[in-house]
Scaffold this motif. Structure first.
Motif, PDB file in Angstrom:
ATOM      1  N   MET A 257       0.829  -1.202   0.000  1.00  0.00           N
ATOM      2  CA  MET A 257       0.000   0.000   0.000  1.00  0.00           C
ATOM      3  C   MET A 257       0.866   1.255   0.000  1.00  0.00           C
ATOM      4  N   VAL A 258       2.026   1.210   0.677  1.00  0.00           N
ATOM      5  CA  VAL A 258       2.968   2.333   0.604  1.00  0.00           C
ATOM      6  C   VAL A 258       3.446   2.492  -0.835  1.00  0.00           C
ATOM      7  N   ALA A 259       3.869   1.385  -1.440  1.00  0.00           N
ATOM      8  CA  ALA A 259       4.409   1.429  -2.805  1.00  0.00           C
ATOM      9  C   ALA A 259       3.393   1.993  -3.790  1.00  0.00           C
ATOM     10  N   LEU A 260       2.139   1.660  -3.603  1.00  0.00           N
ATOM     11  CA  LEU A 260       1.088   2.097  -4.519  1.00  0.00           C
ATOM     12  C   LEU A 260       0.478   3.448  -4.140  1.00  0.00           C
ATOM     13  N   GLY A 261       0.811   3.933  -2.930  1.00  0.00           N
ATOM     14  CA  GLY A 261       0.222   5.187  -2.473  1.00  0.00           C
ATOM     15  C   GLY A 261      -1.269   5.078  -2.224  1.00  0.00           C
ATOM     16  N   GLN A 262      -1.701   3.912  -1.792  1.00  0.00           N
ATOM     17  CA  GLN A 262      -3.124   3.664  -1.515  1.00  0.00           C
ATOM     18  C   GLN A 262      -3.378   3.918  -0.029  1.00  0.00           C
ATOM     19  N   TRP A 263      -3.569   5.185   0.317  1.00  0.00           N
ATOM     20  CA  TRP A 263      -3.555   5.597   1.717  1.00  0.00           C
ATOM     21  C   TRP A 263      -4.780   5.149   2.491  1.00  0.00           C
TER      22      TRP A 263
ATOM     23  N   GLU B  49       9.434  -0.366  11.443  1.00  0.00           N
ATOM     24  CA  GLU B  49      10.421  -1.152  10.688  1.00  0.00           C
ATOM     25  C   GLU B  49       9.964  -1.432   9.263  1.00  0.00           C
ATOM     26  N   ILE B  50       8.678  -1.691   9.081  1.00  0.00           N
ATOM     27  CA  ILE B  50       8.152  -1.871   7.726  1.00  0.00           C
ATOM     28  C   ILE B  50       8.391  -0.599   6.917  1.00  0.00           C
ATOM     29  N   LEU B  51       8.105   0.541   7.530  1.00  0.00           N
ATOM     30  CA  LEU B  51       8.237   1.807   6.822  1.00  0.00           C
ATOM     31  C   LEU B  51       9.692   2.153   6.521  1.00  0.00           C
ATOM     32  N   LEU B  52      10.583   1.863   7.436  1.00  0.00           N
ATOM     33  CA  LEU B  52      12.011   2.106   7.163  1.00  0.00           C
ATOM     34  C   LEU B  52      12.477   1.263   5.982  1.00  0.00           C
ATOM     35  N   GLN B  53      12.049   0.015   5.935  1.00  0.00           N
ATOM     36  CA  GLN B  53      12.383  -0.863   4.812  1.00  0.00           C
ATOM     37  C   GLN B  53      11.824  -0.293   3.504  1.00  0.00           C
ATOM     38  N   GLN B  54      10.583   0.154   3.559  1.00  0.00           N
ATOM     39  CA  GLN B  54       9.941   0.671   2.364  1.00  0.00           C
ATOM     40  C   GLN B  54      10.571   1.979   1.894  1.00  0.00           C
ATOM     41  N   ALA B  55      11.166   2.744   2.791  1.00  0.00           N
ATOM     42  CA  ALA B  55      11.819   3.993   2.379  1.00  0.00           C
ATOM     43  C   ALA B  55      12.908   3.721   1.358  1.00  0.00           C
ATOM     44  N   ILE B  56      13.591   2.604   1.510  1.00  0.00           N
ATOM     45  CA  ILE B  56      14.655   2.244   0.573  1.00  0.00           C
ATOM     46  C   ILE B  56      14.076   1.822  -0.767  1.00  0.00           C
ATOM     47  N   TYR B  57      13.002   1.062  -0.763  1.00  0.00           N
ATOM     48  CA  TYR B  57      12.485   0.474  -1.993  1.00  0.00           C
ATOM     49  C   TYR B  57      11.361   1.284  -2.642  1.00  0.00           C
ATOM     50  N   CYS B  58      10.665   2.102  -1.872  1.00  0.00           N
ATOM     51  CA  CYS B  58       9.547   2.875  -2.422  1.00  0.00           C
ATOM     52  C   CYS B  58       9.858   4.357  -2.509  1.00  0.00           C
ATOM     53  N   GLY B  59      10.860   4.793  -1.767  1.00  0.00           N
ATOM     54  CA  GLY B  59      11.250   6.195  -1.781  1.00  0.00           C
ATOM     55  C   GLY B  59      10.836   6.937  -0.527  1.00  0.00           C
ATOM     56  N   VAL B  60      11.664   7.906  -0.198  1.00  0.00           N
ATOM     57  CA  VAL B  60      11.442   8.699   1.005  1.00  0.00           C
ATOM     58  C   VAL B  60      10.133   9.487   0.952  1.00  0.00           C
ATOM     59  N   PRO B  61       9.756  10.106  -0.173  1.00  0.00           N
ATOM     60  CA  PRO B  61       8.487  10.846  -0.164  1.00  0.00           C
ATOM     61  C   PRO B  61       7.279   9.974   0.177  1.00  0.00           C
ATOM     62  N   ALA B  62       7.229   8.759  -0.353  1.00  0.00           N
ATOM     63  CA  ALA B  62       6.112   7.857  -0.036  1.00  0.00           C
ATOM     64  C   ALA B  62       6.092   7.521   1.442  1.00  0.00           C
ATOM     65  N   VAL B  63       7.260   7.222   1.981  1.00  0.00           N
ATOM     66  CA  VAL B  63       7.311   6.832   3.390  1.00  0.00           C
ATOM     67  C   VAL B  63       7.149   8.041   4.301  1.00  0.00           C
ATOM     68  N   ASN B  64       7.546   9.209   3.861  1.00  0.00           N
ATOM     69  CA  ASN B  64       7.284  10.413   4.640  1.00  0.00           C
ATOM     70  C   ASN B  64       5.785  10.538   4.889  1.00  0.00           C
ATOM     71  N   HIS B  65       5.004  10.321   3.844  1.00  0.00           N
ATOM     72  CA  HIS B  65       3.544  10.375   4.000  1.00  0.00           C
ATOM     73  C   HIS B  65       3.045   9.206   4.850  1.00  0.00           C
ATOM     74  N   ALA B  66       3.597   8.034   4.636  1.00  0.00           N
ATOM     75  CA  ALA B  66       3.185   6.857   5.405  1.00  0.00           C
ATOM     76  C   ALA B  66       3.453   7.051   6.894  1.00  0.00           C
ATOM     77  N   VAL B  67       4.589   7.638   7.231  1.00  0.00           N
ATOM     78  CA  VAL B  67       4.909   7.899   8.643  1.00  0.00           C
ATOM     79  C   VAL B  67       3.882   8.850   9.244  1.00  0.00           C
ATOM     80  N   LYS B  68       3.503   9.878   8.502  1.00  0.00           N
ATOM     81  CA  LYS B  68       2.476  10.807   8.977  1.00  0.00           C
ATOM     82  C   LYS B  68       1.165  10.070   9.243  1.00  0.00           C
ATOM     83  N   GLU B  69       0.751   9.241   8.294  1.00  0.00           N
ATOM     84  CA  GLU B  69      -0.511   8.500   8.441  1.00  0.00           C
ATOM     85  C   GLU B  69      -0.444   7.500   9.601  1.00  0.00           C
TER      86      GLU B  69
END
Length: 130
Positions: free
Chosen positions: A68-74, A97-117
């Motif tokens: 869902m992070v990778a797809l931006g399906q918030w 930990e899931i989000l830190l992993q995804q930051a590498i593979y999905c990008g920091v902007p996606a995970v920045n939003h995911a961390v907020k959510e």
């Protein structure tokens, strides 16, 4: 497995993963337009895929949250993070930990939003450490 058995198995898994309150709300919101879709996801996503024996429920939750992070399906991301924390035995650190992993593979902007959510959900559930 016939459709009714798949539907029943799917509903059991759906309730276990998302919680009774969410599923009951979803059922109450069925209408002539969305009923067929609800039935399809119950039979196939929940009854066919989530019941497969290869991966355990925890692994499937991790995969869904990361996807869902990778797809931006918030909307789905929030649903599955909340369910993982409230129903699945996940801790805020597990989500982090899931989000830190995804930051590498999905990008920091996606995970920045995911961390907020996710932070809002962790706080809402009273799980935020000082």
């Amino acid at each position: 497995m016939d459709d009714q058995k798949r539907r029943d198995a799917g509903m059991n898994v759906r309730r276990k993963v998302l919680g009774n309150a969410w599923v009951d709300k979803s059922i109450a919101n069925r209408n002539a337009f969305n009923t067929d879709f609800q039935d399809m996801i119950t039979r196939y996503a929940w009854g066919e895929i989530w019941t497969r024996p290869h991966f355990d429920e925890r692994t499937r939750r991790v995969l869904v949250i990361g996807t869902m992070v990778a797809l931006g399906q918030w909307d789905e991301f929030r649903l599955h993070v909340r369910a993982a924390l409230a129903e699945g035995g996940f801790t805020p650190d597990d989500i982090k930990e899931i989000l830190l992993q995804q930051a590498i593979y999905c990008g920091v902007p996606a995970v920045n939003h995911a961390v907020k959510e996710a932070s809002a959900i962790v706080q809402e559930l009273g799980l935020l450490k000082a």
